[in-house]
Design a protein around this motif. Structure first.
Motif, mmCIF file in Angstrom:
data_model
loop_
_atom_site.group_PDB
_atom_site.id
_atom_site.type_symbol
_atom_site.label_atom_id
_atom_site.label_comp_id
_atom_site.label_asym_id
_atom_site.label_seq_id
_atom_site.Cartn_x
_atom_site.Cartn_y
_atom_site.Cartn_z
ATOM 1 N N VAL A 94 47.624 12.404 94.798
ATOM 2 C CA VAL A 94 48.026 12.724 96.179
ATOM 3 C C VAL A 94 47.118 11.971 97.144
ATOM 4 N N ARG A 95 47.701 11.165 97.993
ATOM 5 C CA ARG A 95 46.943 10.367 98.955
ATOM 6 C C ARG A 95 47.529 10.523 100.351
ATOM 7 N N LEU A 96 46.660 10.772 101.329
ATOM 8 C CA LEU A 96 47.073 10.873 102.726
ATOM 9 C C LEU A 96 46.437 9.745 103.517
ATOM 10 N N ARG A 97 47.241 9.116 104.353
ATOM 11 C CA ARG A 97 46.749 8.049 105.236
ATOM 12 C C ARG A 97 47.083 8.411 106.677
ATOM 13 N N GLY A 98 46.083 8.420 107.527
ATOM 14 C CA GLY A 98 46.301 8.726 108.929
ATOM 15 C C GLY A 98 46.821 7.523 109.694
ATOM 16 N N VAL A 106 51.583 10.234 100.069
ATOM 17 C CA VAL A 106 52.259 9.704 98.878
ATOM 18 C C VAL A 106 51.697 10.425 97.661
ATOM 19 N N ALA A 107 52.590 10.870 96.783
ATOM 20 C CA ALA A 107 52.183 11.535 95.542
ATOM 21 C C ALA A 107 53.167 11.173 94.439
ATOM 22 N N ARG A 108 52.759 11.451 93.197
ATOM 23 C CA ARG A 108 53.638 11.181 92.062
ATOM 24 C C ARG A 108 53.902 12.465 91.277
ATOM 25 N N ARG A 109 55.123 12.582 90.770
ATOM 26 C CA ARG A 109 55.431 13.692 89.884
ATOM 27 C C ARG A 109 54.729 13.465 88.559
ATOM 28 N N GLY A 110 54.080 14.497 88.068
ATOM 29 C CA GLY A 110 53.394 14.384 86.796
ATOM 30 C C GLY A 110 54.357 14.216 85.639
ATOM 31 N N PRO A 111 53.839 13.948 84.436
ATOM 32 C CA PRO A 111 54.691 13.662 83.278
ATOM 33 C C PRO A 111 55.364 14.888 82.681
#
Length: 290
Positions: free
Chosen positions: A216-220, A284-289
């Motif tokens: 999980v990454r946040l960019r301002g 932006v985030a990714r669904r885990g496996p």
């Protein structure tokens, strides 16, 4: 084609979203449908940031959460030329507008359904990307909602959100609500659900990781909010959008508050229109496996 939502006769919201359904099928939805173009113009500065983060390829199947009048769904569908984009929203008015606009603009792979993304039975693992421009801040139960969205994504699928940074960082709403309060201590939209419910990065990270997302990454990002081409036009729009803040004022106090609003907006009238500072997160985030 995979990823299509189940057909339903009418949206059945999660009980925690019942009030949101009433609002978006009532006055709020009517206002947003009637002013769809202006509202899209208002956040146009963020459009490039949002779609750069989404990085939608031609074969992607995309779901757009809280799609409103469908601009982001249509633009996602144009990018996913060999896939499709499904926009879902609680507002029947905006879904109807979104469908008509997609037909007029000839975007056949943009589809729309009135649905509550918090509990809707999307097919498991059926989308590559979930996007939402200011749509996920209004969930009554965000834990359940993000888990449902994660379930609909394929393993490794991406989630891309635009949400507001804290209230204090957004000059536009801080100013409008303060001026129209006219010295009264009126409640601010700081709780959940509401426009600033996902303004705390730690809360966002916790919600998404708990729902099964990783990385999980946040960019301002900060861009000016556009409210109209000139002072008169922008003043009419804002005084309508936020006019409910004047309820309870007598005629004189109401007039003073509106005069103060107009005077403040005059100071923000530029050669590019009436602009106020704003600040958002692109997450932006990714669904885990699993």
């Amino acid at each position: 084609m995979t990823g299509e939502a189940a057909s339903v006769d009418a949206v059945v919201p999660d009980p925690s979203n019942a009030e949101q359904l009433r609002d978006w099928n009532g006055d709020a939805g009517a206002f947003w449908a009637a002013h769809a173009e202006r509202l899209n113009e208002g956040v146009a500065g963020y459009h490039g940031h949002f779609f750069e983060a989404a990085a939608i390829d031609a074969k992607a199947d995309v779901i757009d959460i809280g799609c409103g009048s469908g601009q982001t769904t249509r633009d996602a569908a144009r990018r996913a030329s060999d896939g499709f984009a499904l926009g879902v929203d609680l507002s029947s008015r905006m879904i109807d507008l979104a469908r008509r606009t997609a037909e007029r603009e000839r975007v056949p792979n943009a589809r729309f359904e009135q649905a509550d993304a918090q509990n809707h039975p999307f097919a498991d693992r059926s989308f590559d990307i979930a996007i939402s421009r200011n749509g996920t801040m209004f969930f009554g139960d965000p834990e359940a909602a993000f888990a449902n969205i994660a379930r609909a994504l394929r393993p490794g699928g991406r989630l891309v959100l635009m949400t507001w940074q804290p209230f204090e960082e957004n000059e536009w709403i801080r100013t409008f609500l303060g001026v129209l309060a006219a010295g009264r201590e009126l409640p601010l939209p700081l709780g959940a659900p509401g426009p600033f419910s996902l303004s705390d990065p730690e809360r966002v990270r916790h919600l998404l990781t708990s729902a099964g997302f990783t990385d999980v990454r946040l960019r301002g990002v900060s861009e000016p909010m556009y409210f109209g081409p000139d002072l008169d036009d922008a003043y009419r729009f804002v005084s309508t959008q936020f006019g409910g803040r004047l309820d309870g004022l007598d005629a004189d106090a109401r007039a003073r508050a509106l005069d103060a609003l107009r005077a403040g907006m005059a100071e923000h009238d530029t050669d590019r229109g009436v602009l106020y500072d704003s600040a958002a997160w692109i997450t932006v985030a990714r669904r885990g496996p699993a």
